[in-house]
Design a protein around this motif. Structure first.
Motif, mmCIF file in Angstrom:
data_model
loop_
_atom_site.group_PDB
_atom_site.id
_atom_site.type_symbol
_atom_site.label_atom_id
_atom_site.label_comp_id
_atom_site.label_asym_id
_atom_site.label_seq_id
_atom_site.Cartn_x
_atom_site.Cartn_y
_atom_site.Cartn_z
ATOM 1 N N THR A 254 59.003 16.253 25.813
ATOM 2 C CA THR A 254 59.360 15.088 26.639
ATOM 3 C C THR A 254 58.924 15.249 28.099
ATOM 4 O O THR A 254 58.773 16.368 28.590
ATOM 5 N N PRO A 255 58.746 14.113 28.797
ATOM 6 C CA PRO A 255 58.343 14.141 30.205
ATOM 7 C C PRO A 255 59.572 14.094 31.111
ATOM 8 O O PRO A 255 60.708 14.015 30.639
ATOM 9 N N TRP A 256 59.297 14.061 32.433
ATOM 10 C CA TRP A 256 60.391 14.201 33.397
ATOM 11 C C TRP A 256 60.909 12.879 33.942
ATOM 12 O O TRP A 256 61.928 12.852 34.602
ATOM 13 N N GLN B 46 64.186 10.034 27.171
ATOM 14 C CA GLN B 46 63.082 10.440 26.283
ATOM 15 C C GLN B 46 63.578 11.377 25.189
ATOM 16 O O GLN B 46 63.137 11.283 24.041
ATOM 17 N N LYS C 175 61.552 20.541 23.423
ATOM 18 C CA LYS C 175 61.104 21.204 24.649
ATOM 19 C C LYS C 175 61.152 20.171 25.765
ATOM 20 O O LYS C 175 60.317 19.279 25.849
ATOM 21 N N GLU D 127 59.555 20.624 32.186
ATOM 22 C CA GLU D 127 59.893 21.738 33.093
ATOM 23 C C GLU D 127 60.616 21.227 34.336
ATOM 24 O O GLU D 127 61.528 21.860 34.854
ATOM 25 N N GLU E 19 52.927 24.286 23.142
ATOM 26 C CA GLU E 19 51.863 24.532 22.143
ATOM 27 C C GLU E 19 52.368 25.383 20.985
ATOM 28 O O GLU E 19 51.933 25.199 19.843
ATOM 29 N N PHE F 119 55.974 13.130 20.717
ATOM 30 C CA PHE F 119 55.624 13.507 22.100
ATOM 31 C C PHE F 119 55.658 12.290 23.009
ATOM 32 O O PHE F 119 55.156 11.223 22.651
ATOM 33 N N GLY G 190 54.495 11.594 27.075
ATOM 34 C CA GLY G 190 53.920 12.214 28.270
ATOM 35 C C GLY G 190 52.562 11.616 28.564
ATOM 36 O O GLY G 190 52.269 10.480 28.182
ATOM 37 N N SER G 191 51.732 12.414 29.223
ATOM 38 C CA SER G 191 50.450 11.899 29.693
ATOM 39 C C SER G 191 49.427 11.796 28.566
ATOM 40 O O SER G 191 49.553 12.466 27.531
ATOM 41 N N LEU H 45 52.458 7.455 25.298
ATOM 42 C CA LEU H 45 51.642 7.967 26.410
ATOM 43 C C LEU H 45 51.713 7.038 27.628
ATOM 44 O O LEU H 45 52.700 6.350 27.821
ATOM 45 N N GLY H 46 50.672 7.039 28.409
ATOM 46 C CA GLY H 46 50.731 6.340 29.692
ATOM 47 C C GLY H 46 50.565 4.834 29.592
ATOM 48 O O GLY H 46 50.446 4.277 28.499
ATOM 49 N N CYS I 124 56.670 4.480 32.782
ATOM 50 C CA CYS I 124 55.438 4.328 31.994
ATOM 51 C C CYS I 124 55.084 2.865 31.775
ATOM 52 O O CYS I 124 53.929 2.503 31.696
ATOM 53 N N GLU J 221 46.484 5.335 35.652
ATOM 54 C CA GLU J 221 47.932 5.346 35.843
ATOM 55 C C GLU J 221 48.246 6.173 37.092
ATOM 56 O O GLU J 221 47.948 7.367 37.145
HETATM 57 P P1 NAD Z 1 52.879 15.592 30.857
HETATM 58 O O1 NAD Z 1 51.987 15.161 29.760
HETATM 59 O O2 NAD Z 1 52.333 16.406 31.936
HETATM 60 O O3 NAD Z 1 54.085 16.444 30.242
HETATM 61 C C1 NAD Z 1 54.923 15.936 29.249
HETATM 62 C C2 NAD Z 1 55.481 17.097 28.445
HETATM 63 O O4 NAD Z 1 54.428 17.712 27.723
HETATM 64 C C3 NAD Z 1 56.106 18.188 29.293
HETATM 65 O O5 NAD Z 1 57.264 18.668 28.651
HETATM 66 C C4 NAD Z 1 55.011 19.257 29.311
HETATM 67 O O6 NAD Z 1 55.518 20.561 29.498
HETATM 68 C C5 NAD Z 1 54.413 19.097 27.932
HETATM 69 N N1 NAD Z 1 53.037 19.556 27.775
HETATM 70 C C6 NAD Z 1 52.026 19.475 28.683
HETATM 71 N N2 NAD Z 1 50.901 19.990 28.148
HETATM 72 C C7 NAD Z 1 51.192 20.374 26.891
HETATM 73 C C8 NAD Z 1 50.441 20.986 25.834
HETATM 74 N N3 NAD Z 1 49.148 21.297 25.970
HETATM 75 N N4 NAD Z 1 51.070 21.244 24.669
HETATM 76 C C9 NAD Z 1 52.359 20.939 24.499
HETATM 77 N N5 NAD Z 1 53.131 20.392 25.471
HETATM 78 C C10 NAD Z 1 52.551 20.100 26.644
HETATM 79 O O7 NAD Z 1 53.583 14.264 31.394
HETATM 80 P P2 NAD Z 1 54.626 14.110 32.590
HETATM 81 O O8 NAD Z 1 53.895 14.248 33.866
HETATM 82 O O9 NAD Z 1 55.807 14.973 32.332
HETATM 83 O O10 NAD Z 1 55.110 12.594 32.380
HETATM 84 C C11 NAD Z 1 54.441 11.504 32.866
HETATM 85 C C12 NAD Z 1 53.634 10.839 31.779
HETATM 86 O O11 NAD Z 1 54.473 10.453 30.697
HETATM 87 C C13 NAD Z 1 52.998 9.547 32.248
HETATM 88 O O12 NAD Z 1 51.682 9.484 31.783
HETATM 89 C C14 NAD Z 1 53.852 8.465 31.601
HETATM 90 O O13 NAD Z 1 53.233 7.236 31.424
HETATM 91 C C15 NAD Z 1 54.193 9.105 30.309
HETATM 92 N N6 NAD Z 1 55.359 8.453 29.727
HETATM 93 C C16 NAD Z 1 55.196 7.631 28.639
HETATM 94 C C17 NAD Z 1 56.284 6.964 28.098
HETATM 95 C C18 NAD Z 1 56.146 6.073 26.906
HETATM 96 O O14 NAD Z 1 57.168 5.732 26.318
HETATM 97 N N7 NAD Z 1 54.965 5.683 26.512
HETATM 98 C C19 NAD Z 1 57.533 7.150 28.657
HETATM 99 C C20 NAD Z 1 57.666 7.983 29.764
HETATM 100 C C21 NAD Z 1 56.566 8.639 30.279
#
Ligand code: NAD
Length: 471
Positions: free
Chosen positions: A144-146, A152, A170, A173, A208, A221, A223-224, A246-247, A279, A378
């Motif tokens: 999950t993201p922050w 999330q 997980k 961070e 990972e 997942f 995140g980005s 994702l984004g 997001c 984004e």
């Molecule tokens: P991020 O992708 O940097 O990190 C998200 C999570 O993934 C963190 O827990 C990170 O530690 C983990 N991570 C990073 N690289 C990884 C890898 N190689 N293997 C496994 N885990 C890994 O994203 P962020 O900066 O925490 O969050 C912002 C992003 O999240 C933005 O792009 C936003 O749009 C997106 N987001 C999407 C939604 C949605 O519902 N679509 C909701 C909230 C946030």
């Protein structure tokens, strides 16, 4: 805030096999407010094995019992609601009032809602000579993201547990504390061991290890795009199911006959929610060229109402961004917007009166061309791009000219006119004429915004697989 020096798995707080800790930084003071363990691949392996053992009995636990566990978890989390909101305001910079309602109370309520959803699922269907049965996917890894950290986590674990899956989470961070508080709630109610497991640490190590673990059946997942791409490819090696949130770079189309005095402030508020760290934020405001300047003036007036300051001050609507890295990324995009020739009409830098904390002024660019980086990428900060259009067809084309397709909005003079435009947008959600967020509606992306849906009863489907029995 309380620090945590152990992970939570197999029904107990477990010492990390690593020795390091991660500092949780307050986005307003730039100081450490707590620490959590920096986990290792070994911690992940132990947590996944616990989840695998627990799956045997949890997947066979009657639906009604699982539903009751979720209700108990929601009630125990509720006792920690204020603490969770406070933690998230430190971590993310969210203004405390918004944190309380949206970051804490809302996801806590959603845990309980999943109890209702699972009770209404019909698990079996006759199709010709087949009995088709829904069964839980298995062990689900959740990363999950922050930005909405508890939300999330809940969007994944609540439907997964309801469906009969066990999970290893997980958390981000930068914002892990509410996940640890949720683990405390699970422990307090005596949730069967191994059903909910949490290991904190960096994505590249802990994340990972989770994605590549042979005993994980599915990855959920959020995140980005960059991390989602990596996770999908590692999961692909193991033929694991993935759900990716994702984004986004969502568009808000204001039609010529819309009431601008309502539509523009609503568009600004949507874009600026959580200081733009959302997001689904409508970061592109697409307006008729003839009314572009009027829209910009209304947007500026609404911006002036968004008081920026310490997230714990009552008057604050916009807090700081979550980290120094996030602040620098956003400032970089603002510089790029200026270089590309967009007109800066508000904000544009760091607020002079807030030297400490990761603040960035709410910023409006006008006369933006949709091909500019500030309209394509984004930014994830308080930056609005106003883009003029000449015809309704062009407005739709601009809205769809994006690698993403997560959310969007349309405001028109009539519901029919707005709906006709909404139907043409290639995006997972569209709010028309101020339509409110609906906790029953599936949420997720078209195109590079992801695969799969979260929220509401349909989100449960992600956590089932189908078995056909012929007779
Ligand atoms: P991020 O992708 O940097 O990190 C998200 C999570 O993934 C963190 O827990 C990170 O530690 C983990 N991570 C990073 N690289 C990884 C890898 N190689 N293997 C496994 N885990 C890994 O994203 P962020 O900066 O925490 O969050 C912002 C992003 O999240 C933005 O792009 C936003 O749009 C997106 N987001 C999407 C939604 C949605 O519902 N679509 C909701 C909230 C946030």
């Amino acid at each position: 805030m309380n620090s945590y020096d152990k992970h939570y798995y197999d029904g107990a707080w477990q010492a990390s096999t690593g020795t390091d800790a991660v500092d949780v930084i307050s986005s307003a003071t730039e100081e450490s407010v707590a620490r959590v363990p920096r986990g290792t691949g070994e911690d992940v392996d132990r947590a996944v094995k616990a989840a695998r053992r627990a799956f045997e009995s949890w997947s066979r636990t009657p639906v009604e019992e699982r539903a009751q566990w979720l209700e108990k978890l929601s009630a125990a989390a509720k006792e920690r609601s204020a603490q969770m909101a406070e933690a998230i305001s430190h971590e993310v910079g969210t203004a405390l009032g918004f944190s309380t309602k949206v970051q804490a109370e809302f996801p806590i309520m959603m845990i309980g809602m999943n109890a209702k959803f699972i009770r209404e699922v019909s698990f079996e269907q006759e199709l010709g000579n087949s009995l088709v049965i829904k069964e839980p996917v298995g062990v689900v890894g959740c990363i999950t993201p922050w930005n909405y950290p508890l939300h999330q986590v809940v969007c994944k674990i609540a439907p997964a547990l309801a469906a009969g899956c066990t999970v290893v989470v997980k958390p981000a961070e930068m914002a892990p504390l509410s996940a640890f508080m949720l683990a405390e709630a699970a422990h307090q109610i005596g949730l069967p061991k191994g059903v909910l497991n949490i290991v904190s640490g960096p994505g590249r190590v802990v994340g990972e290890a989770l994605v590549s673990h042979p005993d994980v059946d599915m990855m959920s997942f959020t995140g980005s795009l960059a991390a989602g791409r990596r996770i999908a490819s590692v999961a692909g090696e193991g033929i694991k199911k993935v759900c990716l949130e994702l984004g986004g770079k969502s568009a808000f189309i204001v039609l010529d006959d819309a009431p601008f005095d309502k539509a523009i402030p609503a568009g600004v508020n949507n874009c600026m929610q959580n200081s733009g760290q959302t997001c689904s934020a409508w970061t592109r405001m697409i307006v008729p060229r003839a009314r572009h300047d009027e829209a910009v003036e209304l947007a500026k007036a609404q911006f002036a109402k968004l008081t920026m300051g310490n997230p714990f001050d009552k008057a604050t609507r916009l807090g700081p961004l979550a980290s120094a890295g996030q602040r620098d990324t956003v400032l970089g995009f603002i510089e790029q917007g200026k270089k590309e020739g967009a007109t800066l009409v508000a904000g544009g830098g760091r607020p002079a009166d807030l030297p400490t904390g990761f603040y960035v002024e709410p910023t409006i660019f006008a006369n933006v061309d949709n091909r500019m980086a500030i309209a394509q990428e984004e930014i994830f900060g308080p930056v609005l791009a106003v883009i003029p259009y000449d015809s309704e067809a062009e407005a739709v084309r601009i809205a769809n000219d994006s690698p993403y397709g997560l959310a969007g909005g349309v405001w028109g003079g009539t519901p029919e006119g707005a709906l006709a435009v909404a139907r043409q947008m290639r995006t997972g959600q569209v709010d028309i004429n101020g339509g409110r967020f609906n906790t029953l509606a599936p949420f997720g992306g078209y195109k590079k915004s992801g695969i799969g849906r979260e929220i509401g009863p349909l989100a449960l489907e992600e956590f089932f697989q189908l078995k056909s029995i012929q007779r």
